[in-house]
Design an enzyme around this catalytic site. Structure first.
Site, short mmCIF file in Angstrom:
data_model
loop_
_atom_site.label_atom_id
_atom_site.label_comp_id
_atom_site.label_asym_id
_atom_site.label_seq_id
_atom_site.Cartn_x
_atom_site.Cartn_y
_atom_site.Cartn_z
N HIS A 14 0.82 -1.21 0.00
CA HIS A 14 0.00 0.00 0.00
C HIS A 14 0.85 1.26 0.00
O HIS A 14 0.49 2.26 -0.61
CB HIS A 14 -0.89 0.05 1.25
N ASP A 33 -10.32 -7.01 2.88
CA ASP A 33 -10.13 -5.72 2.20
C ASP A 33 -11.21 -5.47 1.16
O ASP A 33 -11.52 -4.32 0.85
CB ASP A 33 -8.76 -5.70 1.49
#
Ligand SMILES: NC(=O)c1ccc[n+]([C@@H]2O[C@H](COP(=O)([O-])OP(=O)(O)OC[C@H]3O[C@@H](n4cnc5c(N)ncnc54)[C@H](O)[C@@H]3O)[C@@H](O)[C@H]2O)c1
Ligand SMILES: N[C@H](CO)Cc1c[nH]c[nH+]1
Ligand SMILES: [Zn+2]
Length: 434
Positions: free
Chosen positions: A265, A364
């Site tokens: 990320h 997620d």
């Protein structure tokens, strides 16, 4: 060779090394705080003009006027029509699962009556206008559109205002399509601290909101902290984190990839593995070495693992649980034979993924629970984003005549004890009248 730290709870310097690894200051330094404070000042003082300046500087995009920052609803609908069918179906399935989970979270109003007729209760109302921050600097996050918007819709929020940065002016069709299906009312192509400040204070073009929710990088998380009070915020949902506790019997490649999944990320992301099996830690280290060069985002992953990652040897399961509760991670994977036997001992974690098959990545996107989760050890006092974040509670009190007589006696005594005689006499009037 990946430069990932090795720690052991047997080492004399374990506590200070762990504290250094977890320190919020290590990612949100003085420079970030100063930059964010300056951005907020500029947006308050110059509104749209400053918003356009920062969008040009940080997103490398220069619309001619602020009106172009808005993404019209027809444009969101067009994206929904034009994305490939498999993406549309995946979004629909994710929406259904996230909504079904959110429905369980809805707070309802309640009240009860005392024997003398006095009514007491709690009235639940949705927010009028919520600001949804959808990150978009280093990756595009259609999943975060759903995670922000669906609980707000379930709560019944009056108006959903979404912001999302648009690096180089390139729109992400899946993000726009997600905004359409999730029922976003207005969307603006702005991001970073300037978007948070615009939502908090309003500009000529961006409507001010009552609360700002959603995840983002360190500039976004720091800005949300700074505007708290002017508006509500959900939590500090900063750079992603994963903590894996493994008994050594999961495929080390799976665990290495789980660590990568959050490291990819952001360079500021944090991936940590705890195990009491030293040989397993070595096998995971070998998997990291072998798999890292195959990853598209290997530069970001390597930076995150090098700066904030760690492989930690613990004594045993009890030791692992103690350390996990100190770390209070955003995501905790219990990759052990019997996770249900130990989950009750986990006191601080944003979300807990139980068993070898529950990859954090499922949460997620589509498992159902929200992926907007507290980071930087704030899981000690914060919870996942949910319907309750978009609802407020007002207390209800309606004294009956007899109830007022009873209550006024007590209120009057306590008020006089505080030296507040207007309070006392206000109560006395009701008591005398009944
Ligand atoms: N905790 C959660 O629930 C959760 C969920 C999803 C994503 N995340 C995290 O969200 C973050 C997304 O980050 P991102 O960068 O991709 O997108 P982002 O939208 O959070 O940040 C991009 C913006 O950051 C600002 N910025 C970048 N560099 C800057 C600088 N030097 N000075 C001032 N402003 C600057 C720019 O305005 C840019 O538009 C990642 O850290 C990811 O781990 C967290
Ligand atoms: N892991 C992030 C929360 O920290 C959420 C996310 C969105 N897309 C992929 N991952
Ligand atoms: Zn993720």
């Amino acid at each position: 060779m990946t430069d990932i730290q090795r720690l052991s709870t047997l080492d004399a310097d374990f506590q200070p090394r762990l504290a250094a690894l977890l320190a919020w200051d290590s990612v949100s330094d003085d420079l970030v705080q100063q930059t964010v404070a300056e951005i907020i000042r500029a947006i308050r003082a110059r509104g749209d003009a400053a918003l356009l300046d920062y969008t040009a500087r940080f997103d490398r995009w220069t619309p001619a006027t602020a009106t172009e920052l808005e993404l019209p609803r027809a444009r969101l609908a067009q994206a929904w029509q034009t994305i490939p069918t498999d993406q549309r179906e995946a979004l629909e399935l994710a929406v259904a699962r996230i909504r079904a989970y959110a429905e369980h979270q809805k707070l309802e109003s309640w009240s009860y009556r005392e024997p003398d007729g006095t009514l007491l209760g709690q009235q639940v109302t949705p927010l009028d206008r919520a600001g949804l921050y959808v990150p978009g600097g280093k990756a595009a996050y259609p999943s975060s559109v759903l995670m922000n918007a669906i609980p707000a819709k379930v709560a019944g929020v009056g108006e959903l205002i979404m912001v999302v940065p648009t690096p180089d002016g390139e729109l992400n069709e899946l993000v726009l399509a997600a905004a359409h299906i999730a029922g976003v009312d207005r969307a603006f192509a702005i991001g970073g601290a300037q978007a948070v400040a615009a939502l908090a204070y309003g500009t000529e073009t961006i409507p001010g909101v009552d609360k700002i929710v959603g995840p983002g990088n360190i500039y976004v998380a720091t800005a949300k902290r700074a505007v708290y009070g002017q508006v509500g915020i959900d939590m500090i949902a900063g750079p992603s984190e994963i903590l894996v506790v493994c008994d050594g019997a999961t495929d080390p490649d799976w665990i290495a990839m789980d660590l990568f999944s959050q490291a990819e990320h952001d360079e500021d992301a944090q991936s940590i593995l705890l195990s009491w099996d030293g040989g397993f830690l070595e096998r995971v280290a070998a998997s990291i070495e072998r798999l890292l060069p195959t990853m598209e985002r290997r530069t970001i992953i390597a930076a995150a693992l090098g700066a904030r990652g760690a492989l930690i040897q613990v004594r045993d399961l009890d030791d692992a649980i103690t350390v996990a509760n100190v770390i209070a991670p955003e995501h905790l994977e219990l990759s052990v034979a019997d996770p249900e036997a130990i989950v009750g001992r986990i006191r601080h974690a944003g979300a807990i993924f139980m068993g070898r098959y529950t990859a954090e990545a499922l949460g997620d996107y589509c498992a159902g629970p929200n992926h907007v989760l507290p980071t930087s050890r704030t899981a000690r006092f914060s919870s996942p984003l949910g319907v309750y974040d978009f609802q407020k509670r007002s207390s209800l009190i309606m004294a009956s005549r007899a109830g007022a007589a009873e209550l006024s006696r007590t209120a009057s005594v306590l008020a006089r004890g505080e030296g507040l005689t207007a309070h006392a006499r206000s109560a006395d009037y009701r008591g005398e009248a009944s």
